[in-house]
Write a protein that holds these residues in place. Structure first.
Motif, PDB file in Angstrom:
ATOM      1  N   ARG A  95     -19.766 -39.451  73.418  1.00 57.94           N
ATOM      2  CA  ARG A  95     -18.478 -38.762  73.370  1.00 57.94           C
ATOM      3  C   ARG A  95     -18.664 -37.245  73.320  1.00 57.94           C
ATOM      4  O   ARG A  95     -17.776 -36.491  73.734  1.00 57.94           O
ATOM      5  CB  ARG A  95     -17.673 -39.220  72.155  1.00 57.94           C
ATOM      6  CG  ARG A  95     -18.234 -38.797  70.817  1.00 57.94           C
ATOM      7  CD  ARG A  95     -17.369 -39.282  69.676  1.00 57.94           C
ATOM      8  NE  ARG A  95     -17.966 -38.969  68.388  1.00 57.94           N
ATOM      9  CZ  ARG A  95     -17.443 -39.347  67.215  1.00 57.94           C
ATOM     10  NH1 ARG A  95     -16.320 -40.050  67.192  1.00 57.94           N
ATOM     11  NH2 ARG A  95     -18.031 -39.029  66.081  1.00 57.94           N
TER      12      ARG A  95
ATOM     13  N   HIS B  87     -20.703 -35.623  75.145  1.00 56.19           N
ATOM     14  CA  HIS B  87     -20.757 -35.213  76.543  1.00 56.19           C
ATOM     15  C   HIS B  87     -19.380 -35.294  77.182  1.00 56.19           C
ATOM     16  O   HIS B  87     -19.015 -34.439  77.985  1.00 56.19           O
ATOM     17  CB  HIS B  87     -21.750 -36.092  77.307  1.00 56.19           C
ATOM     18  CG  HIS B  87     -23.167 -35.918  76.852  1.00 56.19           C
ATOM     19  ND1 HIS B  87     -23.957 -34.874  77.270  1.00 56.19           N
ATOM     20  CD2 HIS B  87     -23.925 -36.645  75.987  1.00 56.19           C
ATOM     21  CE1 HIS B  87     -25.151 -34.966  76.707  1.00 56.19           C
ATOM     22  NE2 HIS B  87     -25.147 -36.026  75.922  1.00 56.19           N
ATOM     23  N   ASP B  88     -18.623 -36.292  76.825  1.00 58.74           N
ATOM     24  CA  ASP B  88     -17.284 -36.428  77.387  1.00 58.74           C
ATOM     25  C   ASP B  88     -16.387 -35.283  76.913  1.00 58.74           C
ATOM     26  O   ASP B  88     -15.497 -34.838  77.649  1.00 58.74           O
ATOM     27  CB  ASP B  88     -16.685 -37.776  76.969  1.00 58.74           C
ATOM     28  CG  ASP B  88     -15.618 -38.252  77.935  1.00 58.74           C
ATOM     29  OD1 ASP B  88     -15.884 -38.267  79.146  1.00 58.74           O
ATOM     30  OD2 ASP B  88     -14.517 -38.605  77.479  1.00 58.74           O
ATOM     31  N   TRP B  89     -16.613 -34.814  75.703  1.00 55.11           N
ATOM     32  CA  TRP B  89     -15.834 -33.698  75.158  1.00 55.11           C
ATOM     33  C   TRP B  89     -16.420 -32.343  75.572  1.00 55.11           C
ATOM     34  O   TRP B  89     -15.798 -31.297  75.338  1.00 55.11           O
ATOM     35  CB  TRP B  89     -15.797 -33.760  73.637  1.00 55.11           C
ATOM     36  CG  TRP B  89     -15.017 -34.909  73.083  1.00 55.11           C
ATOM     37  CD1 TRP B  89     -14.135 -35.707  73.750  1.00 55.11           C
ATOM     38  CD2 TRP B  89     -15.037 -35.389  71.732  1.00 55.11           C
ATOM     39  NE1 TRP B  89     -13.614 -36.657  72.912  1.00 55.11           N
ATOM     40  CE2 TRP B  89     -14.152 -36.484  71.656  1.00 55.11           C
ATOM     41  CE3 TRP B  89     -15.729 -35.013  70.585  1.00 55.11           C
ATOM     42  CZ2 TRP B  89     -13.924 -37.205  70.489  1.00 55.11           C
ATOM     43  CZ3 TRP B  89     -15.509 -35.721  69.415  1.00 55.11           C
ATOM     44  CH2 TRP B  89     -14.613 -36.804  69.373  1.00 55.11           C
TER      45      TRP B  89
ATOM     46  N   ASN C  81     -25.565 -43.888  80.253  1.00 52.81           N
ATOM     47  CA  ASN C  81     -24.136 -43.796  79.972  1.00 52.81           C
ATOM     48  C   ASN C  81     -23.733 -44.875  78.982  1.00 52.81           C
ATOM     49  O   ASN C  81     -24.508 -45.786  78.665  1.00 52.81           O
ATOM     50  CB  ASN C  81     -23.297 -43.880  81.258  1.00 52.81           C
ATOM     51  CG  ASN C  81     -23.580 -45.154  82.041  1.00 52.81           C
ATOM     52  OD1 ASN C  81     -23.312 -46.257  81.572  1.00 52.81           O
ATOM     53  ND2 ASN C  81     -24.135 -45.005  83.236  1.00 52.81           N
TER      54      ASN C  81
ATOM     55  N   THR D  89     -24.260 -37.120  81.415  1.00 54.25           N
ATOM     56  CA  THR D  89     -23.117 -36.470  82.071  1.00 54.25           C
ATOM     57  C   THR D  89     -21.792 -36.869  81.462  1.00 54.25           C
ATOM     58  O   THR D  89     -20.931 -36.038  81.236  1.00 54.25           O
ATOM     59  CB  THR D  89     -23.105 -36.823  83.560  1.00 54.25           C
ATOM     60  OG1 THR D  89     -23.105 -38.252  83.726  1.00 54.25           O
ATOM     61  CG2 THR D  89     -24.346 -36.239  84.242  1.00 54.25           C
ATOM     62  N   SER D  90     -21.590 -38.150  81.176  1.00 51.92           N
ATOM     63  CA  SER D  90     -20.311 -38.573  80.606  1.00 51.92           C
ATOM     64  C   SER D  90     -20.468 -39.932  79.971  1.00 51.92           C
ATOM     65  O   SER D  90     -21.511 -40.562  80.067  1.00 51.92           O
ATOM     66  CB  SER D  90     -19.211 -38.634  81.674  1.00 51.92           C
ATOM     67  OG  SER D  90     -19.437 -39.724  82.532  1.00 51.92           O
ATOM     68  N   MET D  91     -19.393 -40.420  79.371  1.00 51.42           N
ATOM     69  CA  MET D  91     -19.443 -41.700  78.693  1.00 51.42           C
ATOM     70  C   MET D  91     -19.520 -42.862  79.661  1.00 51.42           C
ATOM     71  O   MET D  91     -20.005 -43.925  79.328  1.00 51.42           O
ATOM     72  CB  MET D  91     -18.212 -41.867  77.798  1.00 51.42           C
ATOM     73  CG  MET D  91     -18.188 -40.914  76.621  1.00 51.42           C
ATOM     74  SD  MET D  91     -16.645 -40.977  75.732  1.00 51.42           S
ATOM     75  CE  MET D  91     -16.616 -42.677  75.202  1.00 51.42           C
TER      76      MET D  91
END
Length: 203
Positions: free
Chosen positions: A26, A28-30, A108, A199-201
């Motif tokens: 999270r 990375h997502d934020w 991920n 990179t992201s969730m």
């Protein structure tokens, strides 16, 4: 009860491994992971800080299961409270280390979830969490000690049912910490190599 309660405590604890992935991915997502890395805290300090809450959650869930079993199903600790608490805390420490190792190996959150959902039934079944080890096929009985669930259940069973010597309890706890150490080696290697360059969730 000394089989059922530890067994289901162990199995459902494995399903919480995905939460550890969420704790990391999270960021990375934020878009806040780079800020954490730029702070004065080192990677080990960041990882340790993020592991404290999952450890409390794992240990707290086990405590709730034990307390509920005592309240509603007349579970009695006839062995050693020290053995029960030590085995439970050791298993919680393993779960956190294992979860972080999975994070280090996956790119991920979806991968972390998939691995966690696979590990839960497989390791639980092989470790005798669902049925006693002596009821498993011969090949499964041979590999059962390779599962951390086996040693966690043995330690919890000794604490609940009693009838175990101090060396037996010590062996179960030390086996859990040995497997935990192996997971920590994976963490050290993977986090040093990638520094969590995700990179992201769900990428």
């Amino acid at each position: 009860m000394s089989q059922v309660v530890p067994g289901f405590t162990i199995m459902f604890a494995f399903f919480l491994l995905g939460n550890i992935g969420f704790v990391f991915f999270r960021e990375h997502d934020w878009g806040t992971w780079d800020r954490l890395r730029a702070s004065a805290a080192s990677v080990p300090e960041i990882v340790l800080g993020k592991c404290l809450v999952p450890f409390v959650v794992f240990a707290g869930q086990a405590a709730l299961v034990f307390a509920g079993s005592m309240l509603f199903f007349d579970l009695r600790v006839e062995g050693s409270w020290l053995a029960l608490v030590t085995a439970t805390a050791s298993f919680a420490a393993f779960l956190v280390a294992f979860g972080v190792a999975i994070v280090g190996l996956c790119s991920n959150l979806l991968q972390v979830t998939a691995v966690s959902n696979l590990a839960a039934p497989v390791l639980s079944a092989l470790g005798g969490a669902l049925v006693p080890v002596y009821q498993l096929p011969a090949w499964a009985q041979l590999v059962a000690p390779l599962s951390p669930a086996y040693w966690a259940k043995e330690g919890m069973r000794c604490g609940m049912a009693g009838g175990c010597s101090a060396p037996e309890v010590t062996t179960a706890v030390l086996a859990l910490w040995l497997i935990t150490a192996a997971a920590l080696v994976v963490v050290a290697i993977t986090f040093r190599r990638t520094a969590l360059a995700r990179t992201s969730m769900a990428a």
